[in-house]
Design a protein around this motif. Structure first.
Motif, PDB file in Angstrom:
ATOM      1  N   GLY A   1       0.791  -1.220   0.000  1.00 21.22           N
ATOM      2  CA  GLY A   1       0.000   0.000   0.000  1.00 21.22           C
ATOM      3  C   GLY A   1       0.824   1.271   0.000  1.00 21.22           C
ATOM      4  N   ALA A   2       2.097   1.159  -0.367  1.00 20.16           N
ATOM      5  CA  ALA A   2       2.990   2.318  -0.385  1.00 20.16           C
ATOM      6  C   ALA A   2       3.339   2.682  -1.820  1.00 20.16           C
ATOM      7  N   ALA A   3       3.878   3.882  -2.001  1.00 17.33           N
ATOM      8  CA  ALA A   3       4.322   4.338  -3.322  1.00 17.33           C
ATOM      9  C   ALA A   3       5.817   4.063  -3.466  1.00 17.33           C
ATOM     10  N   PRO A   4       6.254   3.451  -4.569  1.00 17.48           N
ATOM     11  CA  PRO A   4       7.697   3.273  -4.792  1.00 17.48           C
ATOM     12  C   PRO A   4       8.417   4.610  -4.814  1.00 17.48           C
ATOM     13  N   GLN A   5       9.681   4.581  -4.443  1.00 17.85           N
ATOM     14  CA  GLN A   5      10.459   5.815  -4.392  1.00 17.85           C
ATOM     15  C   GLN A   5      10.945   6.212  -5.782  1.00 17.85           C
ATOM     16  N   GLY A   6      10.995   7.531  -6.036  1.00 15.94           N
ATOM     17  CA  GLY A   6      11.593   8.052  -7.254  1.00 15.94           C
ATOM     18  C   GLY A   6      10.716   7.876  -8.482  1.00 15.94           C
ATOM     19  N   VAL A   7      11.144   8.523  -9.553  1.00 13.17           N
ATOM     20  CA  VAL A   7      10.471   8.423 -10.850  1.00 13.17           C
ATOM     21  C   VAL A   7      11.463   7.821 -11.835  1.00 13.17           C
ATOM     22  N   PRO A   8      11.244   6.585 -12.273  1.00 18.49           N
ATOM     23  CA  PRO A   8      12.227   5.957 -13.161  1.00 18.49           C
ATOM     24  C   PRO A   8      12.212   6.574 -14.551  1.00 18.49           C
ATOM     25  N   GLN A   9      13.388   6.622 -15.158  1.00 19.34           N
ATOM     26  CA  GLN A   9      13.459   7.069 -16.546  1.00 19.34           C
ATOM     27  C   GLN A   9      12.908   5.980 -17.453  1.00 19.34           C
TER      28      GLN A   9
ATOM     29  N   PHE B   1      18.077  10.795 -24.714  1.00 19.09           N
ATOM     30  CA  PHE B   1      19.367  11.251 -24.188  1.00 19.09           C
ATOM     31  C   PHE B   1      20.511  10.723 -25.043  1.00 19.09           C
ATOM     32  N   GLN B   2      20.445   9.456 -25.420  1.00 16.20           N
ATOM     33  CA  GLN B   2      21.538   8.854 -26.175  1.00 16.20           C
ATOM     34  C   GLN B   2      21.742   9.526 -27.534  1.00 16.20           C
ATOM     35  N   HIS B   3      20.693  10.103 -28.090  1.00 18.49           N
ATOM     36  CA  HIS B   3      20.811  10.808 -29.367  1.00 18.49           C
ATOM     37  C   HIS B   3      21.120  12.294 -29.199  1.00 18.49           C
ATOM     38  N   SER B   4      21.216  12.754 -27.956  1.00 19.47           N
ATOM     39  CA  SER B   4      21.537  14.161 -27.708  1.00 19.47           C
ATOM     40  C   SER B   4      23.050  14.381 -27.783  1.00 19.47           C
ATOM     41  N   ASP B   5      23.473  15.638 -27.747  1.00 15.46           N
ATOM     42  CA  ASP B   5      24.901  15.941 -27.774  1.00 15.46           C
ATOM     43  C   ASP B   5      25.617  15.331 -26.565  1.00 15.46           C
TER      44      ASP B   5
ATOM     45  N   VAL C   1      28.518  -4.315 -15.995  1.00 15.41           N
ATOM     46  CA  VAL C   1      28.319  -3.147 -15.119  1.00 15.41           C
ATOM     47  C   VAL C   1      26.834  -2.796 -15.142  1.00 15.41           C
ATOM     48  N   ASN C   2      26.235  -2.584 -13.965  1.00 15.04           N
ATOM     49  CA  ASN C   2      24.780  -2.384 -13.938  1.00 15.04           C
ATOM     50  C   ASN C   2      24.339  -1.011 -14.447  1.00 15.04           C
ATOM     51  N   ASN C   3      25.227  -0.013 -14.419  1.00 16.78           N
ATOM     52  CA  ASN C   3      24.927   1.351 -14.900  1.00 16.78           C
ATOM     53  C   ASN C   3      23.766   2.000 -14.152  1.00 16.78           C
ATOM     54  N   ARG C   4      23.405   1.472 -12.990  1.00 14.11           N
ATOM     55  CA  ARG C   4      22.297   2.049 -12.240  1.00 14.11           C
ATOM     56  C   ARG C   4      22.707   3.303 -11.463  1.00 14.11           C
ATOM     57  N   PHE C   5      23.966   3.693 -11.536  1.00 11.18           N
ATOM     58  CA  PHE C   5      24.419   4.938 -10.927  1.00 11.18           C
ATOM     59  C   PHE C   5      24.181   6.127 -11.858  1.00 11.18           C
ATOM     60  N   LEU C   6      23.751   5.869 -13.093  1.00  9.27           N
ATOM     61  CA  LEU C   6      23.475   6.948 -14.036  1.00  9.27           C
ATOM     62  C   LEU C   6      22.181   7.667 -13.654  1.00  9.27           C
ATOM     63  N   PRO C   7      22.060   8.957 -13.972  1.00 14.42           N
ATOM     64  CA  PRO C   7      20.848   9.707 -13.612  1.00 14.42           C
ATOM     65  C   PRO C   7      19.581   9.050 -14.163  1.00 14.42           C
ATOM     66  N   GLY C   8      18.589   8.866 -13.296  1.00 15.43           N
ATOM     67  CA  GLY C   8      17.305   8.318 -13.692  1.00 15.43           C
ATOM     68  C   GLY C   8      17.245   6.815 -13.785  1.00 15.43           C
TER      69      GLY C   8
END
Length: 429
Positions: free
Chosen positions: A165-173, A181-185, A268-275
């Motif tokens: 009955g709780a809300a998960p933390q954060g807003v996932p990308q 993002f990958q196609h951005s500069d 490498v999990n890459n979960r330290f990247l933003p979002g």
């Protein structure tokens, strides 16, 4: 049985680097692609009605677009299509209360072994074990194109939150946002930096550390070392365990080859990247680890491994197709060894941490088995997975027996165990 959903986010766009990289791996594998499935589950603290479970699954679908995304592929081009409505297949099983775990274990393997077609099937299947009309265990199965193991861990954490009955933390990308993002500069600069780092390391490593040593078998043997002592030792080393395991693998390989330098591809999990911390998607990729002097003092090697692993982690997010093309046009060193440390990641039915015991006594319970043979893997000398097991830790190794015969596979696995256990003995209890 199916859970229907409607009214969710929809859209389409280019595939992410992770989606395309995994698609490149699994396409053409047929039923063998199922071994790349990502599967795990939970025993419910309180049994729930099926209708309540369906509502919770819909909440997960609304939170993570990857769970209702189809892929379109044309050669090297992969695109993603997020659909707003559809159905999720559900595989139910019945079990009395005392038989829930054995039935769940069998259902887990059934779902794990069933391939997906990411082009035509939504990337989620649900397994339910019920008794007396209530669900007691839930299993989630996804193709690797939809999620990696860290994504599964996040999905299970969100299930726990929603069911409490709780809300998960954060807003996932979401994957479409990631692709943008990958196609951005900024994304292109990150990709270029990773490619430069890889090519620099590949220019400095050994070119052929694993010469042919035996007649090749028609298959790649799979050896599994089950070691309670290794689990105890890595528990004692705690945060240092990842670097120690990498260092021990490098040192044990150096004993076989005589090569002073070691180059591994490490997942490498890459979960330290933003979002990305709470995302359910496939974002884990290989980083390149270069360890000079792997045949020297082991404590010193462990110290150097920290810096080398940090460099590998920093440059493990990139366009793999572009990297592959850059490597093909250069003269790189051998990089055909893969190491994947999944400890603490994939849920294991019946898993329990090893009970405290003297390392010597635990060593007496080490076993080595050869459970399965795999089809030959192009560009692989050996692949090593460290994975949790009930009361133990397993090192699962698949190798080209022409380069590493079975006896040397066993020698390498026992060598890793010996190095880690001996290092743990030097650490304060």
């Amino acid at each position: 049985m199916e859970f229907a959903f409607t009214g969710l986010r929809a859209g389409h766009g280019p595939g992410t680097w992770g989606q395309r990289a995994i698609w490149d791996v699994v396409r053409g594998l047929g039923t063998d692609a199922a071994r790349y499935n990502v599967t795990g589950g939970r025993e419910l603290p309180e049994p729930l009605p099926v209708a309540r479970v369906a509502d919770l699954v819909r909440a997960l679908l609304a939170r993570h677009d990857s769970l209702h995304t189809l892929l379109d592929a044309d050669g090297d081009t992969v695109r993603q299509r997020v659909v707003a409505a559809g159905t999720v297949p559900v595989v139910p099983r019945s079990a009395p209360p005392g038989e829930v775990l054995p039935v769940a274990y069998a259902l887990y393997h059934e779902l794990q072994d069933t391939p997906f077609d990411p082009l035509t099937e939504l990337p989620l299947r649900i397994g339910l074990v019920a008794g007396d009309g209530l669900v007691r265990y839930i299993i989630f199965a996804m193709p690797h194109t939809a999620s990696d193991g860290w994504g599964l861990r996040n999905l299970l954490a969100d299930w726990d939150a929603f069911s409490a009955g709780a809300a998960p933390q954060g807003v996932p990308q979401q994957p479409l946002e990631e692709a943008a993002f990958q196609h951005s500069d900024r994304g292109r600069r990150r990709d270029a930096a990773a490619r430069r780092s890889w090519l620099d390391k590949l220019a400095r490593g050994p070119h052929r550390p694993f010469p042919a040593r035996a007649e090749p078998e028609p298959v790649f043997p799979n050896a599994v070392l089950n070691s309670p002592a290794l689990a105890l030792a890595l528990d004692r080393l705690a945060a240092d365990g990842h670097a120690v395991l990498l260092a021990a693998t490098a040192a044990a390989a150096a004993r076989l080859t005589g090569a002073a330098d070691t180059v591994f591809q490490v997942v490498v999990n890459n979960r330290f990247l933003p979002g990305m911390a709470g995302s359910v998607t496939t974002v884990a990729q290989e980083g390149l680890l270069h360890l000079p002097g792997a045949d020297g003092s082991f404590p010193a090697l462990v110290h150097r491994t920290f810096g080398a692993a940090l460099s590998a982690h920093r440059h493990a997010y990139y366009d793999k197709l572009a990297l592959r093309r850059a490597i093909a046009s250069s003269s790189p060193c051998d990089h055909s060894v893969f190491v994947n440390d999944t400890r603490g990641l994939m849920p294991v039915l019946g898993y329990a941490r090893p009970a405290p015991a003297p390392l010597e006594e635990a060593l007496s319970r080490t076993t080595l088995s050869w459970p399965v043979d795999h089809e030959p893997r192009v560009g692989t000398t050996f692949a090593l997975d460290a994975q949790d097991a009930p009361g133990s830790l397993e090192l699962a190794m698949t190798a080209d027996s022409a380069l590493i015969p079975r006896a040397d596979m066993a020698r390498l696995l026992y060598g890793i165990e010996s190095l880690v256990v001996e290092h743990a003995r030097t650490m304060p209890a």
